[in-house]
Design a protein around this motif. Structure first.
Motif, PDB file in Angstrom:
ATOM      1  N   ILE A   1       0.834  -1.205   0.000  1.00 31.23           N
ATOM      2  CA  ILE A   1       0.000   0.000   0.000  1.00 31.23           C
ATOM      3  C   ILE A   1       0.868   1.254   0.000  1.00 31.23           C
ATOM      4  CG2 ILE A   1      -1.669   1.303   1.374  1.00 31.23           C
ATOM      5  CD1 ILE A   1      -2.823  -1.334   2.317  1.00 31.23           C
ATOM      6  N   LEU A   2       1.985   1.180   0.704  1.00 31.35           N
ATOM      7  CA  LEU A   2       2.868   2.343   0.818  1.00 31.35           C
ATOM      8  C   LEU A   2       3.531   2.697  -0.503  1.00 31.35           C
ATOM      9  CD1 LEU A   2       4.460   4.426   2.489  1.00 31.35           C
ATOM     10  CD2 LEU A   2       6.041   2.580   3.112  1.00 31.35           C
TER      11      LEU A   2
ATOM     12  N   CYS B   1       5.095   6.930  -4.313  1.00 30.32           N
ATOM     13  CA  CYS B   1       5.302   7.430  -5.679  1.00 30.32           C
ATOM     14  C   CYS B   1       4.524   8.720  -5.913  1.00 30.32           C
ATOM     15  CB  CYS B   1       4.895   6.370  -6.689  1.00 30.32           C
ATOM     16  SG  CYS B   1       5.960   4.911  -6.718  1.00 30.32           S
ATOM     17  N   LEU B   2       3.282   8.786  -5.422  1.00 31.88           N
ATOM     18  CA  LEU B   2       2.495  10.008  -5.577  1.00 31.88           C
ATOM     19  C   LEU B   2       3.097  11.154  -4.780  1.00 31.88           C
ATOM     20  CD1 LEU B   2       0.012  11.477  -6.644  1.00 31.88           C
ATOM     21  CD2 LEU B   2      -1.288  10.554  -4.711  1.00 31.88           C
ATOM     22  N   HIS B   3       3.591  10.871  -3.600  1.00 28.91           N
ATOM     23  CA  HIS B   3       4.228  11.911  -2.778  1.00 28.91           C
ATOM     24  C   HIS B   3       5.464  12.476  -3.477  1.00 28.91           C
ATOM     25  CE1 HIS B   3       5.304  14.026   0.887  1.00 28.91           C
ATOM     26  NE2 HIS B   3       6.525  13.510   0.821  1.00 28.91           N
TER      27      HIS B   3
ATOM     28  N   LEU C   1      -3.349  10.519   5.707  1.00 25.86           N
ATOM     29  CA  LEU C   1      -3.740   9.553   6.725  1.00 25.86           C
ATOM     30  C   LEU C   1      -3.283   8.147   6.335  1.00 25.86           C
ATOM     31  CD1 LEU C   1      -5.311   8.918   9.334  1.00 25.86           C
ATOM     32  CD2 LEU C   1      -7.357   8.656   7.911  1.00 25.86           C
ATOM     33  N   MET C   2      -3.519   7.762   5.079  1.00 26.94           N
ATOM     34  CA  MET C   2      -3.086   6.445   4.610  1.00 26.94           C
ATOM     35  C   MET C   2      -1.570   6.375   4.468  1.00 26.94           C
ATOM     36  SD  MET C   2      -5.998   5.764   1.679  1.00 26.94           S
ATOM     37  CE  MET C   2      -5.203   4.239   1.188  1.00 26.94           C
ATOM     38  N   PHE C   3      -0.968   7.434   3.980  1.00 25.66           N
ATOM     39  CA  PHE C   3       0.475   7.444   3.733  1.00 25.66           C
ATOM     40  C   PHE C   3       1.266   7.329   5.037  1.00 25.66           C
ATOM     41  CE2 PHE C   3       4.342  10.127   2.742  1.00 25.66           C
ATOM     42  CZ  PHE C   3       5.015   9.113   2.082  1.00 25.66           C
TER      43      PHE C   3
ATOM     44  N   THR D   1       0.137   6.361   8.063  1.00 28.79           N
ATOM     45  CA  THR D   1      -0.186   5.143   8.803  1.00 28.79           C
ATOM     46  C   THR D   1       0.526   3.925   8.222  1.00 28.79           C
ATOM     47  OG1 THR D   1      -2.347   6.059   9.378  1.00 28.79           O
ATOM     48  CG2 THR D   1      -2.054   3.686   9.632  1.00 28.79           C
ATOM     49  N   SER D   2       0.454   3.754   6.915  1.00 27.36           N
ATOM     50  CA  SER D   2       1.088   2.590   6.291  1.00 27.36           C
ATOM     51  C   SER D   2       2.610   2.646   6.405  1.00 27.36           C
ATOM     52  CB  SER D   2       0.675   2.492   4.815  1.00 27.36           C
ATOM     53  OG  SER D   2       1.073   3.657   4.106  1.00 27.36           O
ATOM     54  N   SER D   3       3.192   3.831   6.275  1.00 26.91           N
ATOM     55  CA  SER D   3       4.646   3.935   6.362  1.00 26.91           C
ATOM     56  C   SER D   3       5.146   3.650   7.770  1.00 26.91           C
ATOM     57  CB  SER D   3       5.098   5.330   5.914  1.00 26.91           C
ATOM     58  OG  SER D   3       4.536   6.338   6.743  1.00 26.91           O
ATOM     59  N   VAL D   4       4.491   4.210   8.778  1.00 25.99           N
ATOM     60  CA  VAL D   4       4.929   3.971  10.159  1.00 25.99           C
ATOM     61  C   VAL D   4       4.755   2.503  10.526  1.00 25.99           C
ATOM     62  CG1 VAL D   4       4.460   4.501  12.571  1.00 25.99           C
ATOM     63  CG2 VAL D   4       4.530   6.337  10.895  1.00 25.99           C
ATOM     64  N   TRP D   5       3.623   1.907  10.174  1.00 23.77           N
ATOM     65  CA  TRP D   5       3.401   0.494  10.492  1.00 23.77           C
ATOM     66  C   TRP D   5       4.408  -0.392   9.780  1.00 23.77           C
ATOM     67  CZ3 TRP D   5      -0.904   2.493  12.875  1.00 23.77           C
ATOM     68  CH2 TRP D   5      -1.457   1.717  13.902  1.00 23.77           C
ATOM     69  N   HIS D   6       4.715  -0.080   8.534  1.00 23.57           N
ATOM     70  CA  HIS D   6       5.657  -0.906   7.785  1.00 23.57           C
ATOM     71  C   HIS D   6       7.069  -0.767   8.347  1.00 23.57           C
ATOM     72  CE1 HIS D   6       6.930  -3.295   4.382  1.00 23.57           C
ATOM     73  NE2 HIS D   6       7.865  -2.407   4.088  1.00 23.57           N
TER      74      HIS D   6
END
Length: 335
Positions: A181-182, A187-189, A228-230, A232-237
């Motif tokens: 997901i990240l 890539c968009l960031h 929010l998605m970016f 959350t997914s990055s920190v969890w990963h």
């Protein structure tokens, strides 16, 4: 007793001597393809062949065996996370902790100079971020495909449905899902904050927290959901990945007690060792996920709570940023 009678023979001693004199006979039965490793489905491990020496030096082995591919790809996947982790920690400080401390976007802009030399220096950005991230993603996908195909060969999968069922893709852990997901979010960031300013203005020296705040004010629903998605997914990963490297294989997924087998050996024995292991796993689960929740909460508090509420810019700066947002490929019309 007559002296002419034969002496009794010690049967046990004779049998032992005869057994000692027998040479071991190797088993010549073919138990499978000798080129296949034990993990790939061979019944017995193949003894390692001695390398022939040439002028006192061992002859180099061409090619990589499956376990060597595993070691190589696992090493690439692990050590490629070191440079992005350092950058992410500095970026977390600049975009979250410092805005939370100053409570102001203009006062926090100067601190971005801490990480700008990393991702704006010529060539250093690709060495420190681009190459490690691509290496991490590619090595992870390749490692998953190799292990999946090996598992399919081990259990004798013949059809495509059987190979798909035995491969590792249908059973992707939450840790890996967070990474997949990240990847597009990252890539968009990069597209919005690095590639587009580079194409429009020749660089991203004018891009900072004010640029991000201006974009959020232009499209608040889109960017709030995105960050929010970016985040959350990055920190969890990141947290789950480092926990795995340290031996805490949590993968941010907790086993449901209802799915525990009642007929397992641990349940019948009721050993204290299994109880202690369950307690350690539960403690690791809460520790790793607690750190991930705290990190994501702090990052979102600074990114959306402070930067996201700074509002639109004014003057020539706002015009330039509007031009850059409108020229973002594919989604520029909605930003």
């Amino acid at each position: 007793m007559d002296s002419r009678d034969p002496k009794p023979v010690d049967i046990d001693a004779k049998s032992i001597i005869s057994m000692q004199e027998l040479d071991p006979s190797p088993v010549h039965e073919d138990l499978g393809d000798p080129s296949v490793e034990l993990g790939a489905g061979e019944y017995f491990p193949r003894p390692e062949e001695k390398r022939s020496r040439t002028c006192g030096f061992p002859r180099p082995v061409l090619g990589l065996r499956p376990h060597r591919w595993d070691a190589l790809l696992s090493g690439l996947q692990k050590y490629s996370t070191y440079p992005p982790t350092v950058f992410s920690f500095l970026h977390f400080v600049n975009t979250s902790l410092i805005p939370l401390a100053t409570r102001s976007v203009p006062a926090s802009e100067s601190y971005l100079l801490l990480t700008r030399p990393i991702y704006q220096a010529p060539g250093l950005e690709h060495i420190f971020l681009t190459i490690p991230i691509i290496t991490h993603i590619v090595s992870g996908i390749a490692l998953r495909n190799i292990r999946g195909s090996r598992r399919a060969r081990l259990y004798g999968a013949e059809t495509r449905a059987q190979r798909s069922l035995l491969s590792s893709w249908p059973r992707v852990s939450l840790q890996a899902r967070a990474g997949y997901i990240l990847a597009p979010l990252l890539c968009l960031h990069v597209l919005v904050n690095r590639a587009t300013p580079l194409l429009i203005e020749g660089g991203s020296s004018g891009v900072g927290l004010g640029y991000v705040a201006h974009g959020i004010a232009r499209s608040p629903v889109f960017w709030n959901i995105f960050y929010l998605m970016f985040v959350t997914s990055s920190v969890w990963h990141f947290v789950g990945g480092w926990a795995t490297w340290m031996g805490w294989r949590v993968t941010t997924a907790r086993t449901d007690r209802r799915h525990t087998s009642k007929g397992s050996l641990e349940g019948l024995l009721g050993s204290s060792e299994s109880v202690d292991r369950t307690r350690r796993q539960r403690k690791m689960w809460w520790t790793v996920n607690g750190i991930a929740v705290a990190g994501a909460a702090f990052w979102l508090a600074g990114a959306l709570g402070i930067v996201g509420r700074a509002g639109l810019a004014a003057g020539w700066e706002a015009q330039g940023w509007n031009n850059m947002y409108s020229h973002v490929p594919v989604i520029g019309a909605w930003l």
